[in-house]
Design an enzyme around this catalytic site. Structure first.
Site, mmCIF file in Angstrom:
data_model
loop_
_atom_site.group_PDB
_atom_site.id
_atom_site.type_symbol
_atom_site.label_atom_id
_atom_site.label_comp_id
_atom_site.label_asym_id
_atom_site.label_seq_id
_atom_site.Cartn_x
_atom_site.Cartn_y
_atom_site.Cartn_z
ATOM 1 N N HIS A 234 2.822 -12.324 4.865
ATOM 2 C CA HIS A 234 1.467 -11.954 4.443
ATOM 3 C C HIS A 234 0.673 -13.207 4.041
ATOM 4 O O HIS A 234 0.665 -13.569 2.867
ATOM 5 C CB HIS A 234 1.525 -11.000 3.248
ATOM 6 C CG HIS A 234 2.086 -9.669 3.581
ATOM 7 N ND1 HIS A 234 1.291 -8.596 3.919
ATOM 8 C CD2 HIS A 234 3.357 -9.228 3.658
ATOM 9 C CE1 HIS A 234 2.048 -7.543 4.168
ATOM 10 N NE2 HIS A 234 3.318 -7.908 4.019
ATOM 11 N N GLU B 109 -2.329 -13.536 3.587
ATOM 12 C CA GLU B 109 -3.460 -13.237 2.687
ATOM 13 C C GLU B 109 -3.131 -13.548 1.231
ATOM 14 O O GLU B 109 -4.033 -13.820 0.433
ATOM 15 C CB GLU B 109 -3.892 -11.769 2.840
ATOM 16 C CG GLU B 109 -2.921 -10.706 2.313
ATOM 17 C CD GLU B 109 -1.905 -10.239 3.339
ATOM 18 O OE1 GLU B 109 -1.613 -11.009 4.286
ATOM 19 O OE2 GLU B 109 -1.391 -9.109 3.208
ATOM 20 N N CYS C 81 2.355 -8.432 9.297
ATOM 21 C CA CYS C 81 3.554 -7.672 8.973
ATOM 22 C C CYS C 81 3.713 -6.467 9.921
ATOM 23 O O CYS C 81 4.130 -6.659 11.059
ATOM 24 C CB CYS C 81 3.548 -7.279 7.507
ATOM 25 S SG CYS C 81 5.220 -7.069 6.872
HETATM 26 N N1 GLN Z 1 6.954 -1.263 7.347
HETATM 27 C C1 GLN Z 1 7.270 -2.561 7.829
HETATM 28 C C2 GLN Z 1 8.547 -3.107 7.225
HETATM 29 O O1 GLN Z 1 9.004 -2.619 6.236
HETATM 30 C C3 GLN Z 1 6.133 -3.529 7.541
HETATM 31 C C4 GLN Z 1 5.930 -3.783 6.089
HETATM 32 C C5 GLN Z 1 4.576 -4.366 5.784
HETATM 33 O O2 GLN Z 1 3.671 -4.313 6.616
HETATM 34 N N2 GLN Z 1 4.426 -4.907 4.596
HETATM 35 O O3 GLN Z 1 9.099 -4.046 7.741
#
Ligand code: GLN
Length: 559
Positions: A531, A533, A400
Site C-alpha cells: 500500500h 498510499e 493490493c
Molecule cells: N484481500 C486481499 C488479501 O488479503 C487483498 C487485501 C488488500 O487489498 N488489503 O490478500
C-alpha cells in the site's frame, strides 16, 4: 559532585496537550490535533501525536472500513485508526506503534497482568490501574519519539461513557504535572439557517460536562461554517472562564491543508507557547513549505478525471472517502505537485456486471485506480474495468487487491488461463493464480483474524529498466503491507511468458510485490501488493502516485 555537573541545566519538563471533542463527532478533531502538531513543529519543537480510541477492539484491524474509516497500517504492522495517517502526513514523519491505543488494548493488558498475579493481590481498579496504564503508554510514546510536546487526541465526544477513562487519565496527569498539561476542546458552533446566527450554548454545555469530570479546557477550537466573531469569542471566554485569545477560530475550509495556516493566523502557536510555558525556539520552514504546497494546489493548470471502481450501495461519498482516505490524499498530494486538480469519481461496478456495454463510458477517464479490498463483492465488475483499462491504454494503478485482480485479468485474457481466479473468491478455481500465503493458512483455518495478516514494512527489490525502477530510481524499497493472499509462485512462469512483468519482489524472490506491463505495451499498467498510499505525504508525494498522475496527464493531452 563535580562543578560541571552542578551547572548542567535541567532537562525541560515534557508538555502534554489533550485534544477532546465537544458537542458532536465528525467535526475534524483529528485534523485539529494534526494541525496543532504541524504548528508546534514549525515553531521548532519536537512534537508527537497519539490517538486514544474508546473501542474495545484491540486494534482497528477488525473494524469495517465503510463504517469506521480506513485501517491505517503503521511501519511495524499495527493496524490503527485513520487519524494515525493524518498525523504521519501532517508531521511528515513515521510514528511508532506506541502512539496508538484503544480501550481494548489497555484493558487487555491490565486484565492479562491481573491474571498473572501482576498486581500482587491488589484490587484492580479502573480509575487507578487502567488510568496508570494509559499514562504508562503515553510516557513510553514520549520516550520513543523524544518529544518535547505530546499531543494526545481522545476519540469520541465529551459526555459519553466510552471515553471517560481517557479523560480521567488526562485529569490525573494534570494533577501530577500542573504546569505541563493542557486540555483543548474542539467544539462546534451551529448556525441554524432560520436564526442566521452562530450559537454558543452547546459549547457552553460541553464545557459544563467537562467540568463535571473535574476539568476545564485551556483552549477552545471553535469549529463552524464561518469564522467566529469577536462577540461570540467574548461570550465563550466569559462563560467558560477562558481568556479570549484562547478561543481559536476554525471555520470550514476547502482543503484540510489550510487548517494549520488558519490556526497560525488566529494566534494558535503563540497561545500554546504561553499556555505551556515553552522556551522560545527558532522557527523552521514547515509552514512556508505548507504555503508553497497550498499555492500549487490553488493554481492547477488542468484537471484530470480518475475513476475508482467498487461495489458501492448504501455508502455515500462521505463514507467512501473515509474508507480510502490515504489513497485519496496520496492522489491529491501527487496531483497538486504536478499542478493538476484531480476529480475522483466512485464508479459502481454493479452497472458493468449488469450492462457490460456501459463499460465504454470509462473512456471519459484519464486514469483508473482499484484500491485494496476483501471478499467477492463486485469482483467481476472490477476485472472487466481492468480489462478495459488494459485494452484501451488508460493508465491503471492497482493497489493490493487491485494488483491481485490485475493478475487474474491478465491470466484469464492474455495467458489463456480461462476461469483463473483468486482463491479468496473461488477456492476451487482451476487456475488459482492468487493463492493464500503459506503462512496464512493456519490463521484462516483456526479463525485467528486479529493482527495476523502479512502486515507492515517489508523490503522489496526492484528490477532495473522497468516502470517501477523509473519511478523509484532505486533497486531497494520499503513499503507497508496488509494482505493474506499472494501471486501463486506456480503461475509466475506462465504469466511472465504471456508478457506480465514482475518488477518488484521480496528480497528472496519468492513474493511478487509489483506487477506491470512494459512501457512499450501500455503507458501505465502497474499493480503493487503493498500500500504505497501509507507512505505518501503532502510535502513528499509517493513516486508511484506521481508516476500515475503523470501518465493521467499524458493521457488527457493525447485525447
Ligand atoms: N484481500 C486481499 C488479501 O488479503 C487483498 C487485501 C488488500 O487489498 N488489503 O490478500
Amino acid at each position: 559532585m563535580s562543578s560541571r555537573k552542578k551547572t548542567k541545566t535541567k532537562k525541560p519538563a515534557t508538555k502534554y496537550i489533550f485534544v477532546m471533542g465537544g458537542v458532536m463527532s465528525g467535526i475534524g478533531k483529528g485534523i485539529t490535533a494534526s494541525s496543532i502538531g504541524t504548528v508546534l513543529q514549525s515553531k521548532g519543537y519536537r512534537v508527537t501525536l497519539m490517538k486514544a480510541d474508546p473501542y474495545l477492539n484491540v486494534d482497528a484491524g477488525t473494524m469495517n472500513p465503510t463504517e469506521h474509516g480506513e485501517v491505517f497500517v503503521l511501519e511495524n504492522g499495527l493496524e490503527t485508526d485513520q487519524d494515525m495517517g493524518n498525523y504521519e502526513r501532517f508531521l511528515n514523519r513515521t510514528l511508532p506503534p506506541e502512539n496508538y491505543m484503544t480501550n481494548g488494548m489497555v484493558f487487555k493488558y491490565v486484565i492479562d497482568k491481573e491474571r498473572a498475579l501482576g498486581y500482587k493481590g491488589k484490587c484492580v481498579e479502573p480509575t487507578y490501574h487502567i488510568t496508570e496504564e494509559i499514562l504508562r503508554r503515553i510516557a513510553i510514546a514520549q520516550k520513543k519519539t523524544d518529544a518535547e510536546v505530546v499531543v494526545v487526541e481522545i476519540g469520541g465526544t465529551i459526555g459519553e461513557y466510552q471515553n471517560a477513562i481517557f479523560l480521567e487519565a488526562a485529569r490525573q496527569l494534570k494533577l501530577k504535572h500542573p504546569h505541563d498539561v493542557i486540555n483543548i476542546m474542539v467544539s462546534y458552533l451551529p448556525m441554524p439557517a432560520k436564526l442566521g446566527e452562530m450559537k454558543t450554548k452547546p459549547t457552553q454545555n460541553a464545557v459544563r460536562q467537562l467540568n463535571a469530570y473535574g476539568m476545564n479546557p485551556h483552549m477552545i477550537i471553535a469549529r463552524s461554517e464561518v469564522p467566529i466573531d469577536k462577540k461570540r469569542k467574548e461570550k465563550i471566554a466569559y462563560m467558560c472562564s477562558l481568556p479570549i485569545e484562547h478561543i481559536i477560530s476554525a471555520p470550514d475550509v476547502n482543503s484540510i491543508y489550510e487548517v494549520p495556516i488558519n490556526f497560525e493566523k488566529d494566534g494558535l502557536g503563540k497561545a500554546l507557547i504561553s499556555l505551556l510555558g515553552l522556551p522560545r525556539k527558532k522557527e523552521d520552514d514547515t509552514l512556508h513549505a505548507w504555503k508553497r504546497f497550498l499555492s500549487k494546489k490553488n493554481n492547477p493548470k488542468d484537471t484530470i478525471r480518475i475513476a475508482i471502481p467498487g461495489k458501492y450501495f448504501d455508502t455515500g461519498d462521505f463514507v467512501l472517502s473515509d474508507a480510502y482516505i490515504s489513497v485519496i490524499e496520496a492522489i491529491k498530494a501527487a496531483a497538486y505537485h504536478e499542478q493538476v486538480e484531480p476529480i475522483i469519481d466512485w464508479i459502481n461496478v454493479k452497472d458493468f456486471e449488469d450492462r457490460p456495454e456501459t463499460l465504454k463510458n470509462l473512456k471519459n477517464y484519464d486514469a483508473i485506480l482499484v484500491p485494496g479490498g476483501f471478499g467477492a463483492s463486485g469482483i467481476e465488475g472490477k476485472i472487466s474495468v481492468i480489462a478495459y483499462a488494459r485494452k484501451n491504454k488508460i493508465p491503471y494503478f492497482g493497489i493490493c487487491y487491485g494488483m491481485q485482480l490485475m493478475v487474474v485479468e491478465y491470466a484469464r485474457h492474455v495467458a489463456r488461463l480461462s476461469g483463473a481466479h483468486t482463491v479468496e473468491v473461488d477456492p476451487k478455481t482451476q487456475y488459482p493464480v492468487i493463492n493464500v500465503m503459506e503462512s496464512q493458512k493456519e490463521h484462516l483455518e483456526q479463525g485467528i483474524y486479529g493482527g495476523t495478516m502479512r502486515l507492515g514494512s517489508y523490503i522489496a527489490h526492484i528490477q532495473p529498466k522497468t516502470q517501477a525502477y523509473k519511478m523509484y530510481k532505486n533497486t531497494v524499497i520499503t513499503e507497508r503491507h496488509r494482505h493474506r493472499y499472494e501471486v501463486n509462485p506456480e503461475y509466475i512462469e506462465q504469466l511472465t511468458k504471456a508478457g506480465l512483468v514482475f518488477s518488484g519482489t521480496s528480497p528472496d524472490g519468492v513474493l511478487m510485490e509489483i506487477a506491470e506491463l512494459p512501457a512499450t505495451e501500455h503507458p501505465f499498467f502497474v499493480g503493487t501488493q503493498f500500500h504505497p498510499e501509507f507512505l505518501s505525504r503532502p510535502l513528499a508525494p509517493h513516486p508511484i502516485f506521481t508516476g500515475f498522475i503523470k501518465a493521467a496527464k499524458n493521457k488527457k493531452k493525447s485525447k
